[in-house]
Write a protein that holds these residues in place. Structure first.
Motif, short mmCIF file in Angstrom:
data_model
loop_
_atom_site.label_atom_id
_atom_site.label_comp_id
_atom_site.label_asym_id
_atom_site.label_seq_id
_atom_site.Cartn_x
_atom_site.Cartn_y
_atom_site.Cartn_z
N LEU A 10 0.79 -1.29 -0.12
CA LEU A 10 -0.03 0.08 0.00
C LEU A 10 0.68 1.36 0.13
CD1 LEU A 10 -2.69 1.22 0.12
CD2 LEU A 10 -2.93 1.06 2.73
N LYS A 11 2.03 1.19 0.97
CA LYS A 11 2.77 2.49 0.89
C LYS A 11 3.32 2.69 -0.37
CE LYS A 11 6.73 4.21 3.36
NZ LYS A 11 7.77 3.93 4.41
N LEU A 12 3.84 1.86 -1.15
CA LEU A 12 4.31 2.09 -2.57
C LEU A 12 3.40 2.37 -3.39
CD1 LEU A 12 7.25 -0.77 -2.81
CD2 LEU A 12 7.51 1.86 -2.13
N PHE A 13 2.09 1.78 -3.49
CA PHE A 13 0.90 2.32 -4.48
C PHE A 13 0.63 3.68 -4.13
CE2 PHE A 13 -3.79 2.12 -4.81
CZ PHE A 13 -3.82 1.70 -5.97
N LEU A 14 0.34 4.15 -2.96
CA LEU A 14 0.35 5.65 -2.67
C LEU A 14 1.36 6.21 -3.13
CD1 LEU A 14 -1.49 4.94 1.01
CD2 LEU A 14 -2.47 5.32 -1.35
N ALA A 15 2.66 5.83 -2.67
CA ALA A 15 3.88 6.98 -3.50
C ALA A 15 3.63 6.96 -4.90
CB ALA A 15 5.16 6.38 -3.01
N ARG A 16 3.37 6.04 -5.39
CA ARG A 16 3.53 6.17 -7.14
C ARG A 16 2.28 6.93 -7.41
NH1 ARG A 16 3.16 1.46 -11.46
NH2 ARG A 16 3.70 2.72 -13.11
N ILE A 17 1.24 7.09 -6.67
CA ILE A 17 -0.29 7.96 -7.18
C ILE A 17 0.20 9.38 -6.75
CG2 ILE A 17 -2.38 8.48 -6.43
CD1 ILE A 17 -2.87 5.66 -6.21
N ALA A 18 0.79 9.52 -5.62
CA ALA A 18 1.09 11.01 -5.25
C ALA A 18 2.42 11.45 -6.04
CB ALA A 18 1.66 10.95 -3.73
N ARG A 19 3.28 10.59 -6.44
CA ARG A 19 4.38 10.96 -7.13
C ARG A 19 3.85 11.55 -8.65
NH1 ARG A 19 7.43 8.53 -11.08
NH2 ARG A 19 9.47 9.30 -11.24
N ASN A 20 3.07 10.68 -9.30
CA ASN A 20 2.58 10.85 -10.55
C ASN A 20 1.50 12.17 -10.54
OD1 ASN A 20 3.80 8.87 -11.55
ND2 ASN A 20 2.22 7.43 -11.39
N LEU A 21 0.79 12.28 -9.74
CA LEU A 21 -0.09 13.63 -9.31
C LEU A 21 0.85 14.57 -9.24
CD1 LEU A 21 -2.87 12.09 -7.12
CD2 LEU A 21 -3.15 12.92 -9.60
N ALA A 22 1.85 14.88 -8.54
CA ALA A 22 2.54 15.87 -8.30
C ALA A 22 3.56 16.12 -9.61
CB ALA A 22 3.80 15.68 -7.36
N PHE A 23 3.90 15.20 -10.39
CA PHE A 23 4.69 15.57 -11.77
C PHE A 23 3.60 15.99 -12.50
CE2 PHE A 23 8.29 12.53 -10.67
CZ PHE A 23 9.26 13.45 -11.02
N ASN A 24 2.49 15.60 -12.73
CA ASN A 24 1.35 16.31 -13.49
C ASN A 24 1.09 17.76 -13.22
OD1 ASN A 24 1.05 13.81 -14.97
ND2 ASN A 24 -0.70 13.22 -13.75
N ARG A 25 1.02 18.09 -11.74
CA ARG A 25 0.64 19.14 -11.28
C ARG A 25 1.85 20.24 -11.80
NH1 ARG A 25 -3.00 21.72 -8.30
NH2 ARG A 25 -4.04 19.90 -8.03
N PHE A 26 3.24 19.57 -11.61
CA PHE A 26 4.42 20.51 -11.91
C PHE A 26 4.34 20.83 -13.39
CE2 PHE A 26 8.73 20.61 -13.57
CZ PHE A 26 9.29 21.37 -12.39
N HIS A 27 4.00 19.84 -14.36
CA HIS A 27 4.18 20.11 -15.54
C HIS A 27 2.95 21.17 -16.10
CE1 HIS A 27 7.28 17.66 -16.63
NE2 HIS A 27 6.63 16.36 -15.97
N ALA A 28 1.84 20.84 -15.59
CA ALA A 28 0.62 21.66 -15.73
C ALA A 28 1.01 23.41 -15.24
CB ALA A 28 -0.51 21.22 -14.89
#
Length: 186
Positions: A66-84
């Protein structure tokens, strides 16, 4: 509450899964987003979006970690927001906002072949990481998955920044050679 109990709450569609997840992994997911975005409000939004994405993904997804699953989601969302944010400064932020609003309605434009290739490459990189000594693997993941600054990684491993940068450079070269050997041409 342990991870299997939290996952069971998601599968039971019990709304207490979200506060339980936030209590256990909120600080962790926030740190991931903050390292990428360096903005408190955006990081908080990414963390809240992480819970929504986890809710929508489970079921059918049953994460092994679960920890890695959530980390991946948070990371991808943060990168998407950064690029946006970066694109918004160039004047096309509204289009990204519209696309983001429609993302759940419109099917993914990627081809099946592209998705399969992406999964194969991801598996190849994962196998490569398992060939590395524990310290080198940790340094590589902290830099390229968690997006930590070299200075912070060096401090965690009690190394100089130069030594850490050299280790990262060598690992990147090893990865490139490994990928070429596996048939990926960069």
């Amino acid at each position: 509450m342990d991870d299997s109990d939290i996952i069971a709450l998601y599968f039971d569609r019990d709304e207490s899964a979200i506060p339980q997840t936030a209590a256990k992994y909120g600080t962790y997911c926030y740190a991931i987003a903050e390292h990428i975005l360096a903005n408190h409000e955006d990081s908080e939004e990414c963390v809240n979006d992480t819970w929504l994405h986890a809710w929508n993904a489970m079921p059918p997804t049953h994460p092994a970690h679960l920890k890695l699953f959530l980390a991946r989601i948070a990371r991808n969302l943060a990168f998407n927001r950064f690029h946006a944010r970066k694109t918004a400064r160039r004047g096309s932020g509204e289009m990204l906002l519209v696309l983001d609003e429609l993302a759940e309605t419109i099917a993914d434009a990627r081809t099946t072949e592209g998705v399969v290739e992406e999964k194969e490459l991801s598996g190849c990189i994962s196998r490569f990481l398992h060939t590395l000594p524990e310290r080198d693997c940790g340094i590589f993941l902290k830099r390229y998955f968690y997006v930590l600054p070299v200075r912070e990684i060096a401090a965690q491993y009690q190394l100089s920044e130069k030594h850490t940068s050299t280790a990262l450079s060598r690992t990147r070269k090893k990865l490139a050679a490994y990928l070429r050997k596996e048939g990926y041409f960069l």
